[in-house]
Write a protein that holds these residues in place. Structure first.
Motif, PDB file in Angstrom:
ATOM      1  N   LEU A   1       0.824  -1.210   0.000  1.00  0.00           N
ATOM      2  CA  LEU A   1       0.000   0.000   0.000  1.00  0.00           C
ATOM      3  C   LEU A   1       0.855   1.257   0.000  1.00  0.00           C
ATOM      4  CD1 LEU A   1      -2.823  -1.080   2.461  1.00  0.00           C
ATOM      5  CD2 LEU A   1      -2.955  -0.849  -0.027  1.00  0.00           C
ATOM      6  N   ILE A   2       1.955   1.253   0.733  1.00  0.00           N
ATOM      7  CA  ILE A   2       2.846   2.415   0.774  1.00  0.00           C
ATOM      8  C   ILE A   2       3.489   2.648  -0.587  1.00  0.00           C
ATOM      9  CG2 ILE A   2       5.034   3.256   1.735  1.00  0.00           C
ATOM     10  CD1 ILE A   2       4.166   1.952   4.405  1.00  0.00           C
ATOM     11  N   VAL A   3       3.983   1.591  -1.217  1.00  0.00           N
ATOM     12  CA  VAL A   3       4.596   1.735  -2.543  1.00  0.00           C
ATOM     13  C   VAL A   3       3.565   2.187  -3.563  1.00  0.00           C
ATOM     14  CG1 VAL A   3       5.698   0.462  -4.432  1.00  0.00           C
ATOM     15  CG2 VAL A   3       6.486   0.161  -2.092  1.00  0.00           C
ATOM     16  N   TYR A   4       2.334   1.680  -3.458  1.00  0.00           N
ATOM     17  CA  TYR A   4       1.277   2.120  -4.375  1.00  0.00           C
ATOM     18  C   TYR A   4       0.987   3.601  -4.197  1.00  0.00           C
ATOM     19  CZ  TYR A   4      -3.182   2.402  -6.781  1.00  0.00           C
ATOM     20  OH  TYR A   4      -4.195   2.763  -7.627  1.00  0.00           O
ATOM     21  N   ALA A   5       0.903   4.050  -2.941  1.00  0.00           N
ATOM     22  CA  ALA A   5       0.668   5.477  -2.682  1.00  0.00           C
ATOM     23  C   ALA A   5       1.816   6.332  -3.214  1.00  0.00           C
ATOM     24  CB  ALA A   5       0.472   5.710  -1.189  1.00  0.00           C
ATOM     25  N   LEU A   6       3.035   5.870  -3.049  1.00  0.00           N
ATOM     26  CA  LEU A   6       4.185   6.624  -3.558  1.00  0.00           C
ATOM     27  C   LEU A   6       4.193   6.689  -5.082  1.00  0.00           C
ATOM     28  CD1 LEU A   6       7.026   5.437  -1.161  1.00  0.00           C
ATOM     29  CD2 LEU A   6       5.944   7.682  -1.243  1.00  0.00           C
ATOM     30  N   THR A   7       3.751   5.631  -5.747  1.00  0.00           N
ATOM     31  CA  THR A   7       3.704   5.670  -7.212  1.00  0.00           C
ATOM     32  C   THR A   7       2.565   6.554  -7.710  1.00  0.00           C
ATOM     33  OG1 THR A   7       2.435   3.625  -7.276  1.00  0.00           O
ATOM     34  CG2 THR A   7       4.815   3.451  -7.574  1.00  0.00           C
ATOM     35  N   LEU A   8       1.499   6.705  -6.912  1.00  0.00           N
ATOM     36  CA  LEU A   8       0.443   7.643  -7.290  1.00  0.00           C
ATOM     37  C   LEU A   8       0.924   9.081  -7.170  1.00  0.00           C
ATOM     38  CD1 LEU A   8      -2.816   6.154  -5.731  1.00  0.00           C
ATOM     39  CD2 LEU A   8      -2.154   6.230  -8.130  1.00  0.00           C
ATOM     40  N   ILE A   9       1.728   9.337  -6.146  1.00  0.00           N
ATOM     41  CA  ILE A   9       2.259  10.684  -5.935  1.00  0.00           C
ATOM     42  C   ILE A   9       3.296  11.027  -6.998  1.00  0.00           C
ATOM     43  CG2 ILE A   9       3.639  12.095  -4.351  1.00  0.00           C
ATOM     44  CD1 ILE A   9       2.289  10.520  -2.060  1.00  0.00           C
ATOM     45  N   ASP A  10       4.133  10.076  -7.348  1.00  0.00           N
ATOM     46  CA  ASP A  10       5.216  10.291  -8.304  1.00  0.00           C
ATOM     47  C   ASP A  10       4.922   9.530  -9.598  1.00  0.00           C
ATOM     48  OD1 ASP A  10       7.656  10.964  -9.454  1.00  0.00           O
ATOM     49  OD2 ASP A  10       8.684   9.261  -8.536  1.00  0.00           O
ATOM     50  N   PRO A  11       4.366  10.187 -10.606  1.00  0.00           N
ATOM     51  CA  PRO A  11       4.000   9.478 -11.841  1.00  0.00           C
ATOM     52  C   PRO A  11       5.193   9.040 -12.693  1.00  0.00           C
ATOM     53  CG  PRO A  11       3.565  11.811 -12.055  1.00  0.00           C
ATOM     54  CD  PRO A  11       3.997  11.582 -10.632  1.00  0.00           C
ATOM     55  N   SER A  12       6.406   9.448 -12.344  1.00  0.00           N
ATOM     56  CA  SER A  12       7.571   9.034 -13.133  1.00  0.00           C
ATOM     57  C   SER A  12       8.082   7.649 -12.721  1.00  0.00           C
ATOM     58  CB  SER A  12       8.691  10.064 -13.010  1.00  0.00           C
ATOM     59  OG  SER A  12       9.138  10.129 -11.684  1.00  0.00           O
TER      60      SER A  12
END
Length: 112
Positions: A32-43
């Motif tokens: 869940l944390i990695v998913y949230a971080l990938t939503l924040i950072d689209p690169s």
């Protein structure tokens, strides 16, 4: 092979409570944390650092052998995100049952 199995069982019985407690909960929260971080950072910088890449592992980035587990939800959206969350919940429930039945050490070695 029978002797190896007996040694493994003996080792797991001696070290029953050693290992990572609630391993599947840690993996679920990490996803869940990695998913949230990938939503924040689209690169996808976080995904590119954590995903499994054999050539980079051979060049010394050995953390990729363990952190690719946290990239399960990356790229999921809509219905697929819901199904991925349901499967993570199922993994958590089954992992909790196996950890309670086998002990922490044996379950961690099995998952590894």
């Amino acid at each position: 092979m029978k002797d190896l199995r007996k040694r493994f069982d003996r080792f797991c019985l001696k070290n029953r409570d050693k290992g990572i407690p609630n391993l599947m909960l840690v993996i679920g929260i990490g996803n869940l944390i990695v998913y949230a971080l990938t939503l924040i950072d689209p690169s996808y910088v976080v995904y590119s650092l954590l995903s499994f890449n054999a050539s980079k592992v051979l060049h010394g980035q050995v953390w990729r052998l363990f952190t690719y587990v946290f990239t399960y939800l990356t790229g999921a959206s809509g219905v697929y995100l819901f199904l991925a969350l349901v499967s993570l919940y199922f993994y958590y429930q089954m992992g909790r049952i196996l950890e309670r039945y086998w002990g922490r050490c044996r379950f961690d070695l099995y998952y590894l």
